[in-house]
Design an enzyme around this catalytic site. Structure first.
Site, PDB file in Angstrom:
ATOM      1  N   TYR A   1       2.918   9.791  -0.280  1.00 21.06           N
ATOM      2  CA  TYR A   1       3.945   9.198   0.593  1.00 21.06           C
ATOM      3  C   TYR A   1       5.355   9.412   0.029  1.00 21.06           C
ATOM      4  CZ  TYR A   1      -0.032   6.542   2.540  1.00 21.06           C
ATOM      5  OH  TYR A   1      -1.235   6.161   3.091  1.00 21.06           O
TER       6      TYR A   1
ATOM      7  N   LYS B   1      -2.719   5.879  -4.484  1.00 25.58           N
ATOM      8  CA  LYS B   1      -3.889   6.748  -4.225  1.00 25.58           C
ATOM      9  C   LYS B   1      -3.779   8.090  -4.930  1.00 25.58           C
ATOM     10  CE  LYS B   1      -3.890   4.596   0.323  1.00 25.58           C
ATOM     11  NZ  LYS B   1      -2.535   4.546   0.858  1.00 25.58           N
TER      12      LYS B   1
ATOM     13  N   ASP C   1       0.840  -1.197   0.000  1.00 25.67           N
ATOM     14  CA  ASP C   1       0.000   0.000   0.000  1.00 25.67           C
ATOM     15  C   ASP C   1       0.877   1.250   0.000  1.00 25.67           C
ATOM     16  OD1 ASP C   1      -2.900   1.106   0.679  1.00 25.67           O
ATOM     17  OD2 ASP C   1      -1.442   2.255   1.835  1.00 25.67           O
TER      18      ASP C   1
ATOM     19  N   HIS D   1      -7.870   9.287  -2.220  1.00 24.12           N
ATOM     20  CA  HIS D   1      -7.245   9.296  -0.892  1.00 24.12           C
ATOM     21  C   HIS D   1      -8.137   9.947   0.181  1.00 24.12           C
ATOM     22  CE1 HIS D   1      -2.962   9.172   0.962  1.00 24.12           C
ATOM     23  NE2 HIS D   1      -3.872   9.011   1.904  1.00 24.12           N
TER      24      HIS D   1
END
Ligand code: NDP
Length: 341
Positions: free
Chosen positions: A85, A113, A80, A144
């Site tokens: 990120y 996402k 994930d 998201h």
């Protein structure tokens, strides 16, 4: 040669040696199938491992090593990540290495996402993620956060795309073969039901914060009835203390006496007890670690059972303690946004 190929296993090259001027590769065994862990079935028939690997706050070096080791040596088959990120590149490098070692692309579910500032160019955002991840398609692409207004000027929202248009665009990208499954994250039930009412391609998951301090019992039941898998993020209570509302700052899930006692009784770690509780509730879990040493611990959580009373005692830790509360975030002008919950 030391080559040896039993059924359902593949071989990973690690070192080579020479004999009679020929190059021989020394191989070590890799389990390519990860059949040992349970899988959940999404509403489009896709099977997803019940335990994936979270990567929020995983830094570059750590991230590549952990993802590679997770897939090659610990049976993880779901990673994930998210554009925000900022680790899609190292994950892409790790994926290339595991595919080169013989893991099949179709056996690994990669989640990423869509960030809200990208909603005016969803295909562009997706293609950037694909490039960084070095993939031809994303297995699971999530919206998201369900915030509608995405272009900012002087901290004021000036332009946006409503969620039904976002969804139609995601459906088009599924049709184009760039995404296999689409889902939502941080999605309140009224919005989920709204999407469900018009979606030609239904959301397969809702990735939300879930842990024993934030059990969301009714919401989880509703998702089950609707046929949307709940993915539990922050399943161990997360390490993002700075984001927590002040009144929850003292909560420390992994030090809870009831969990410590159960860990001692079953000869497991506290983390394993918590993750096993998630599976009992039917969640898919994505615990994050940057420590290779913890990978085995966090996936070996499905082969034991507590009593019903013990599971219920863990649910009893609930304090409706939501640690990731966007209303408390003080960046990107989120405080101005209509937040649907
Ligand atoms: P987790 O609940 O997974 O907790 C991660 C923390 O627990 C890290 O500090 C980790 O440390 C530590 N940890 C991991 N395993 C153990 C263990 N066995 N025993 C003790 N401590 C352990 O929190 P996250 O916030 O990372 O959530 C998991 C994933 O969910 C994220 O990584 C991300 O992929 C996703 N997520 C999605 C969000 C969304 O908005 N959709 C929001 C937040 C997260 P260490 O790394 O040192 O092992």
């Amino acid at each position: 040669s030391v080559l040896y190929k039993p059924q359902r296993r593949i071989l990973q090259s690690s070192r080579c040696l020479y004999y009679n001027n020929k190059r021989y590769t020394l191989l070590r065994m890799v389990d390519s199938t990860a059949t040992s862990q349970p899988y959940l079935t999404l509403n489009n028939g896709t099977k997803i491992p019940a335990i994936g690997l979270g990567t929020y706050l995983a830094t570059e070096g750590d991230c590549k090593t952990v993802v590679r080791e997770a897939i090659l040596n610990h049976g993880y088959r779901n990673i994930d990540t998210a554009k925000v990120y900022e680790n899609e590149e190292p994950i892409g490098e790790a994926l290339q290495e595991v595919f080169a070692a013989g893991i099949k692309r179709e056996d690994v579910i990669v989640t990423t996402k869509l960030w809200h500032s990208d909603k005016l160019d969803i295909e562009g955002a997706l293609r950037t993620s694909l490039k960084k991840l070095q993939l031809d398609y994303i297995d699971l692409y999530l919206v998201h956060w369900m915030v509608p207004v995405m272009v900012w000027e002087d901290e004021n929202p000036i332009k946006g795309l409503p969620i039904h248009k976002v969804w139609a665009e995601l459906e088009r990208l599924v049709d184009a073969g760039l995404i296999k499954s689409i889902g939502v994250s941080n999605c309140a039930i009224p919005i989920l039901v709204d999407i469900w009412s018009y979606a030609r391609i239904k959301p397969v998951v809702n990735q939300v914060e879930l842990h024993p301090y934030f059990v969301q019992k009714d919401s989880v039941e509703f998702h089950k009835k609707l046929g949307v898998v709940v993915q539990a993020y922050a399943p161990l209570g997360s390490s993002t203390w700075s984001l927590r509302p002040e009144r929850f700052k003292d909560l420390n899930l992994l030090a809870e006496p009831v969990l410590v006692a159960l860990a001692a009784k079953y000869g497991k770690s506290v983390g394993q007890i918590v993750l096993n509780w998630h599976l009992w509730r039917g969640h898919q879990v994505i615990p994050k670690t940057t420590k290779v040493a913890r990978l085995a611990e966090n996936i070996q959580v499905w082969d034991f059972k507590l009593t019903e009373e013990e599971y219920e005692s863990i649910s009893g830790l609930n304090q409706d303690a939501r640690f990731f509360n966007p209303k408390a975030f003080e960046f990107s002008g989120w405080n101005h946004l209509p937040y649907f919950e």
